[in-house]
Design a protein around this motif. Structure first.
Motif, PDB file in Angstrom:
ATOM      1  N   PRO A 193     -66.144  98.677  -8.740  1.00 10.21           N
ATOM      2  CA  PRO A 193     -67.366  98.279  -8.053  1.00 10.21           C
ATOM      3  C   PRO A 193     -68.573  98.742  -8.852  1.00 10.21           C
ATOM      4  O   PRO A 193     -68.507  99.753  -9.551  1.00 10.21           O
ATOM      5  N   LEU A 210     -63.356 100.973  11.747  1.00 10.52           N
ATOM      6  CA  LEU A 210     -62.672 101.695  10.682  1.00 10.52           C
ATOM      7  C   LEU A 210     -61.165 101.728  10.923  1.00 10.52           C
ATOM      8  O   LEU A 210     -60.368 101.497  10.012  1.00 10.52           O
ATOM      9  N   GLY A 270     -72.125  99.651  -6.109  1.00  8.16           N
ATOM     10  CA  GLY A 270     -70.871 100.363  -5.882  1.00  8.16           C
ATOM     11  C   GLY A 270     -71.075 101.603  -5.043  1.00  8.16           C
ATOM     12  O   GLY A 270     -70.252 102.502  -5.045  1.00  8.16           O
ATOM     13  N   ILE A 271     -72.216 101.669  -4.324  1.00  9.03           N
ATOM     14  CA  ILE A 271     -72.503 102.828  -3.485  1.00  9.03           C
ATOM     15  C   ILE A 271     -72.329 102.445  -2.024  1.00  9.03           C
ATOM     16  O   ILE A 271     -73.096 101.651  -1.489  1.00  9.03           O
ATOM     17  N   PRO A 272     -71.302 102.968  -1.364  1.00 10.54           N
ATOM     18  CA  PRO A 272     -71.043 102.573   0.018  1.00 10.54           C
ATOM     19  C   PRO A 272     -72.007 103.255   0.983  1.00 10.54           C
ATOM     20  O   PRO A 272     -72.345 104.424   0.811  1.00 10.54           O
ATOM     21  N   ALA A 279     -66.950 102.207   2.187  1.00 10.29           N
ATOM     22  CA  ALA A 279     -66.161 102.931   1.190  1.00 10.29           C
ATOM     23  C   ALA A 279     -64.745 102.382   1.159  1.00 10.29           C
ATOM     24  O   ALA A 279     -64.143 102.212   0.096  1.00 10.29           O
ATOM     25  N   LEU A 280     -64.252 102.057   2.356  1.00 13.31           N
ATOM     26  CA  LEU A 280     -62.902 101.509   2.444  1.00 13.31           C
ATOM     27  C   LEU A 280     -62.812 100.146   1.744  1.00 13.31           C
ATOM     28  O   LEU A 280     -61.835  99.843   1.067  1.00 13.31           O
ATOM     29  N   MET A 327     -60.899  98.362  -5.607  1.00 10.49           N
ATOM     30  CA  MET A 327     -60.328  99.144  -6.693  1.00 10.49           C
ATOM     31  C   MET A 327     -58.821  98.960  -6.797  1.00 10.49           C
ATOM     32  O   MET A 327     -58.263  99.013  -7.881  1.00 10.49           O
ATOM     33  N   GLY A 357     -62.598 100.661  -1.787  1.00  8.84           N
ATOM     34  CA  GLY A 357     -61.228 101.070  -2.088  1.00  8.84           C
ATOM     35  C   GLY A 357     -60.333  99.849  -2.265  1.00  8.84           C
ATOM     36  O   GLY A 357     -59.520  99.776  -3.181  1.00  8.84           O
TER      37      GLY A 357
END
Lengths: 323, 504
Positions: free
Chosen positions: B344, B42, B323-325, B331-332, B338, B335
């Motif tokens: 997503p 991360l 689109g579900i991390p 999630a990053l 986006m 991002g």
């Protein structure tokens, strides 16, 4: 003669440089933007977009550092306790600063005095949406369903005490609904739940929710804020429907340590507003479903004081505690 | 043949010079991050995020994803060599990987984990290419009750991880569960065992726990030991090559591990570590001679290694199709999408096929690069063992401290590592095992949250767990597992009894 002029010029230069600090304070070492949220979120992306341009403007390196956790309070506490020299900045969803004093009896910093507002950056509305299996697309139908079968309405939020939780509580009370509140660890978990149908209703930031509404995985009912979205012109605002919590949303703001020189805070505010108001930046922010919302440190302070009061009333009225 | 067309598009995208270079860069960074104990992907991905503002979205994702799955390869390296997991999921590989090093088979272990990693990844990539949308909708049918049922099965399976005394194994799991209680209770928002320390409101950092229990403990346990004898041997190609027996024993475990890993990976939030633990527990259950585990059994490293790589790869299924991390890193990456104005969700595959298929192809290319990169590196890694302990151990501690700090930029995490190191050494002296503890810590919060969430949904009716077919199936499996364990141990005792009587 030449020598004399040279000496004179040199003396003048020396005098002017000796005078400078008294006239205009400068940024003397690298700046830090502390992001009180994990990487990849709205605050983080804003900080990383702003950092290089701010660095150019103030002539110092600007480093972005994530200090997430405890509902943004770890990052806020860190900046509150930093050296009060306007070199440590805090970028976060500032709703937390308005709720934290009411939720934590032993909050380790004072959001009003230990932090100095620099400027507001952006606003993204909350979207109120439902799972399409409910087969409803407006508030009246939702209320009717809630009266017929209360178990059908399960509202997910990003955690007890989060702004999305408060918005849900206010809205449920306003509509007279006995819906089940299901807390999750953060917005991406609650989004997963409502897309899968484990929860059926959600109020969450547009950045996260808009893609699901656009793709039809969720049905949008309404959004907070003053204006409709260009992407979804048919979705009404809370204000148009006369719903509670119409001004709630994700407000991204920049602060620094309380007690920092007003001159530097002012200068930071001007530079950041200039960066944020540039067309490229506005476009970037719009891509995330947000819009830029700048305001002087004074306006920001007033906003924070008002919000703190409003949230205090809600939190006490509904007896929300997290300790 | 739509799939062929799609793959053609994918390879055309992924094989462009720029994408290939970013893929190489990503997997190389990932591999190094994986090797360094505690350094999380991360932190690295967030530092590279700004770079992705200026390249094509596909290129950006190729890079970020490369770091993500590349880190899974390196994670087991330090587990095998130093009993020090590169990330929590690799803790399982310590159980049998480190004993292999002590037998002088470090090269073989590293070689086999590289192969196992590739097998796991390839398995999951095939699933991703062929069945992503249907698999994603299966993942969505898993609600709180189903998650709870899987976690129960996992926890019962955890008892199989214990190698020594079963009572101590159970005790370790319980210590883990208790540590998992620390922080905010999600259901009520109450703070539990946080003692006013803001830094633990979100729970104890799992990396700090894993690094303390495994890494620091190992360092303390080795202080004063002077012989490096097992490591001074020259690493020849021959010593790296697995025996025919190693390969034969690993084939089925790699496939089972890949299947388990792919299954766990598509569940958002379940995490890569659970996949490794489950794969290990299954191997130990199905093994003809479970007593070999913990002493350098090759299945004990290949199955979990296939599982965590498969899980890391199949985690892209819900991320890209819904689109579900599944976790913070995913999630990053969303991002990053986006930022480029790409929403997503299910429309990604149909509206921007070059992104989806380009990524799928880049995964395959990236894994091939990792395979090629890793094998020559094995001798380099093994030579780490030749570094004298006086230099090696202080460096290990330094890396752990930097790594753990980099996760949250919190100094408290560094103090926690020290505390867990001390606790780990104490448990080591008392012969309690760290692996069941870590599993209890991972599963406990998920178990509790999903149990209480299920009851919120059903408004207090316990029937929800058996009314829903998937949850009922997992609970039934758990009952069967417990019954089987009891029966087989009774039988064994009876047989022992009989043989004693015969002898007498």
């Amino acid at each position: 003669m030449k020598l004399l002029i040279g000496a004179f010029a040199g003396a003048l230069l020396a005098a002017s440089s000796a005078l400078t600090p008294a006239v205009a304070q400068e940024f003397t070492k690298p700046l830090r933007i502390v992001v009180a949220a994990p990487p990849g979120g709205t605050s983080d992306i804003l900080a990383r977009l702003i950092a290089p341009e701010l660095s150019e403007a103030v002539g110092q390196p600007v480093v972005v550092e994530n200090k997430a956790g405890a509902g943004s309070n770890i990052g806020a506490d860190y900046v509150a306790k930093a050296e009060p020299d306007a070199h440590t900045l805090l970028l976060m969803d500032v709703s937390t600063l308005a709720t934290a004093p009411w939720l934590y009896s032993d909050l380790s910093y004072d959001p009003t005095n230990d932090l100095a507002p620099v400027t507001m950056i952006s606003f993204s509305p909350y979207i109120f949406a439902v799972n399409p299996q409910l087969e409803i697309d407006n508030v009246e139908a939702l209320v009717a369903l809630g009266e017929e079968d209360p178990r059908a309405l399960r509202i997910g939020n990003s955690g007890i005490g989060s702004a999305t939780h408060l918005a849900g509580v206010m809205l449920g009370d306003h509509l007279g609904l006995d819906w089940t509140t299901i807390p999750y660890r953060g917005g991406s978990e609650s989004s997963r739940a409502v897309v899968s149908g484990e929860a059926t209703v959600i109020i969450n930031g547009s950045t996260a929710t808009l893609p699901f509404v656009k793709s039809g995985q969720l049905t949008g009912i309404a959004l907070t804020g003053d204006s409709r979205l260009d992407d979804l012109p048919d979705m009404p605002t809370f204000g148009e429907l006369g719903l509670a919590a119409d001004q709630m949303g994700s407000w991204q703001g920049l602060l620094t340590t309380g007690g920092s020189s007003e001159e530097l805070v002012e200068r930071l505010g001007e530079e950041v507003r200039r960066i944020v108001e540039s067309p490229e930046m506005q476009a970037r922010v719009a891509e995330q479903g947000a819009r830029t919302a700048t305001g002087t440190s004074q306006e920001f302070s007033t906003w924070l004081a008002d919000s703190t009061e409003t949230y205090g009333e809600i939190i006490q009225q509904f007896g929300i505690t997290i300790q | 043949m739509e799939l062929i067309d799609n793959l053609y598009l994918g390879f055309a995208t992924a094989l462009s010079f720029q994408n290939l270079m970013y893929c190489l860069l990503g997997v190389t960074i990932g591999m190094l991050i994986g090797v360094l104990p505690g350094v999380g992907n991360l932190a690295a991905i967030s530092m590279l995020l700004p770079l992705t503002f200026y390249v094509e979205p596909t290129t950006a994702l190729v890079l970020l994803a490369g770091i993500y799955y590349g880190a899974q390869y390196g994670g087991s390296t330090a587990s095998i060599l130093l009993n020090l997991p590169g990330h929590p999921a690799a803790a399982v590989v310590c159980l049998d990987g480190y004993p292999m090093t002590r037998e002088g088979r470090a090269g073989v272990a590293l070689f086999m984990t590289t192969i196992a990693s590739f097998v796991g990844s390839a398995f999951a990539i095939v699933l991703l290419a062929a069945f992503a949308p249907p698999l994603a909708s299966i993942a969505l049918s898993f609600g709180a009750a189903e998650y709870f049922a899987i976690m129960v099965l996992g926890l019962v399976g955890a008892s199989l991880l214990a190698q020594g005394s079963p009572i101590k194994g159970v005790a370790s799991v319980i210590i883990g569960l208790v540590l998992g209680l620390v922080g905010t209770d999600v259901t009520t928002g109450m703070q539990r065992f946080a003692f006013g320390v803001t830094y633990v409101y979100d729970g104890i950092n799992i990396v700090a726990l894993a690094m303390g229990l495994f890494g620091i403990t190992e360092v303390i346990a080795n202080v004063g030991r002077v012989d490096n004898s097992n490591a001074t041997k020259r690493i020849t190609l021959r010593s790296m090559l697995p025996t025919r027996d190693d390969v034969k024993r690993s084939l089925a475990p790699m496939l089972r591990g890949s299947a388990v890993g792919s299954g766990v990976g598509i569940l958002p939030g379940a995490g890569v570590a659970i996949a490794s633990f489950m794969a290990y527990a299954i191997e130990k259950r199905v093994a003809r001679d479970p007593s070999r585990f913990g002493k350098g059994a090759i299945e004990g490293i290949t199955a979990p290694e296939s599982a965590n790589n498969a899980a890391a790869q199949s985690a892209f299924i819900p991320t890209l199709t819904l689109g579900i991390p599944g976790d913070a890193v995913m999630a990053l990456m969303l991002g990053a999408l986006m930022i480029h104005g790409i929403a997503p969700g299910p429309t990604v595959i149909s509206e921007t096929p070059e992104i989806f298929w380009g990524l799928v192809a880049s995964f395959l290319i990236g894994n091939l690069i990792l395979l090629v990169l890793n094998i020559p590196f094995i001798s380099v890694w093994v030579s780490i063992l030749r570094i004298p302990y006086t230099i090696l151990f202080p460096s290990v501690i330094l890396f752990i401290v930097i790594g753990v700090y980099s996760i949250n930029n919190a100094h408290v995490d560094v103090l926690l590592v020290a505390a867990f190191g001390a606790m780990g050494y104490w448990l080591y002296l008392l012969k309690f095992e760290p692996a069941p503890l870590l599993l209890g810590f991972i599963l406990g919060p998920l178990l509790e949250e999903n149990f209480r969430r299920s009851l919120l949904i059903s408004r207090g009716e316990l029937g929800i767990f058996i009314e829903r077919p998937i949850s009922a199936t997992f609970l039934a499996l758990t009952v069967l597992l417990v019954a089987w364990t009891i029966i087989s141990s009774l039988r064994r005792r009876k047989r022992q009894f009989a043989s004693v009587e015969e002898a007498g």
